[in-house]
Design an enzyme around this catalytic site. Structure first.
Site, PDB file in Angstrom:
ATOM      1  N   CYS A  39     121.766  37.066  68.328  1.00  0.00           N
ATOM      2  CA  CYS A  39     122.085  37.642  69.638  1.00  0.00           C
ATOM      3  C   CYS A  39     123.031  38.835  69.542  1.00  0.00           C
ATOM      4  O   CYS A  39     122.792  39.867  70.175  1.00  0.00           O
ATOM      5  CB  CYS A  39     122.615  36.583  70.598  1.00  0.00           C
ATOM      6  SG  CYS A  39     124.163  35.787  70.143  1.00  0.00           S
TER       7      CYS A  39
ATOM      8  N   HIS B 139     126.657  32.547  72.581  1.00  0.00           N
ATOM      9  CA  HIS B 139     125.465  33.337  72.841  1.00  0.00           C
ATOM     10  C   HIS B 139     125.819  34.461  73.801  1.00  0.00           C
ATOM     11  O   HIS B 139     126.642  34.290  74.695  1.00  0.00           O
ATOM     12  CB  HIS B 139     124.340  32.492  73.441  1.00  0.00           C
ATOM     13  CG  HIS B 139     123.067  33.264  73.579  1.00  0.00           C
ATOM     14  ND1 HIS B 139     122.308  33.629  72.497  1.00  0.00           N
ATOM     15  CD2 HIS B 139     122.445  33.789  74.661  1.00  0.00           C
ATOM     16  CE1 HIS B 139     121.259  34.320  72.907  1.00  0.00           C
ATOM     17  NE2 HIS B 139     121.322  34.440  74.217  1.00  0.00           N
TER      18      HIS B 139
ATOM     19  N   HIS C 249     118.168  39.597  75.448  1.00  0.00           N
ATOM     20  CA  HIS C 249     118.903  38.921  74.381  1.00  0.00           C
ATOM     21  C   HIS C 249     117.938  38.476  73.293  1.00  0.00           C
ATOM     22  O   HIS C 249     116.717  38.556  73.449  1.00  0.00           O
ATOM     23  CB  HIS C 249     119.666  37.712  74.940  1.00  0.00           C
ATOM     24  CG  HIS C 249     118.786  36.678  75.573  1.00  0.00           C
ATOM     25  ND1 HIS C 249     118.667  35.395  75.077  1.00  0.00           N
ATOM     26  CD2 HIS C 249     117.969  36.713  76.653  1.00  0.00           C
ATOM     27  CE1 HIS C 249     117.832  34.694  75.840  1.00  0.00           C
ATOM     28  NE2 HIS C 249     117.389  35.478  76.807  1.00  0.00           N
TER      29      HIS C 249
END
Length: 178
Positions: free
Chosen positions: A87, A138, A150
């Site tokens: 990410c 994340h 993402h």
């Protein structure tokens, strides 16, 4: 043995299979971060009017172009290229290629940098962070209209809804890197 069917002609085994696929798909779309909270000190900060998005329309367009180039690229822990992204690696690449900006490499470094943004003032290009398994691990790039881009652990580079089933209760904060 004859299977019972419903009015659409599906038998119970087929219904179970379709429901199972839907449930597994919904879980798999989750990605790499429990409760929604504001960053410390942000509870008293009122949201301001969202005018910066209108002031910088090219920012979102440039980030969408990077997203389109890498959409579907698989997730790879530590990855920062078209061979695979994690990410923060995708965010790093999107900012470098789309905006010519250098960001910190890891999610924890990104969390310690930039300016904290009140949830009511998130604008395209802001980073959004999510809590998974008890810690913020994340991140993605908010693109407006409830969407963020993402690198998901399950499906690679994708876009998702901030209010989607998996993400809504996991959002923790947003940060701006101007």
């Amino acid at each position: 043995m004859k299977h019972r069917t419903d009015s659409l002609g599906f038998n119970m085994h087929e219904w179970f299979r379709y429901i199972s696929i839907l449930v597994i798909s919904a879980l798999a779309l989750g990605g790499c971060a429990s409760h929604q909270s504001l960053p410390e000190g942000m509870a008293d900060v009122p949201p301001s009017s969202p005018t910066a998005a209108a002031q910088e329309p090219g920012k979102a367009q440039k980030l969408w172009q990077v997203f389109e180039r890498y959409q579907g690229t698989p997730y790879r822990y530590g990855g920062t290229s078209s061979n695979g992204f994690d990410c923060s690696g995708f965010i790093l690449t999107a900012y470098q290629e789309g905006l010519g900006k250098q960001l910190p490499r890891t999610t924890s470094q990104m969390l310690a940098s930039g300016d904290a943004i009140h949830p009511g003032n998130i604008q395209p290009g802001d980073l959004v962070f999510f809590r998974i398994r008890g810690k913020e691990q994340h991140a993605g790039i908010y693109m407006g209209d409830d969407r963020f881009i993402h690198a998901s652990t399950s499906i690679g580079v994708t876009q998702s809804s901030m209010n989607g089933y998996y993400w809504k209760g996991r959002f923790t904060q947003a940060r701006r890197f101007d």
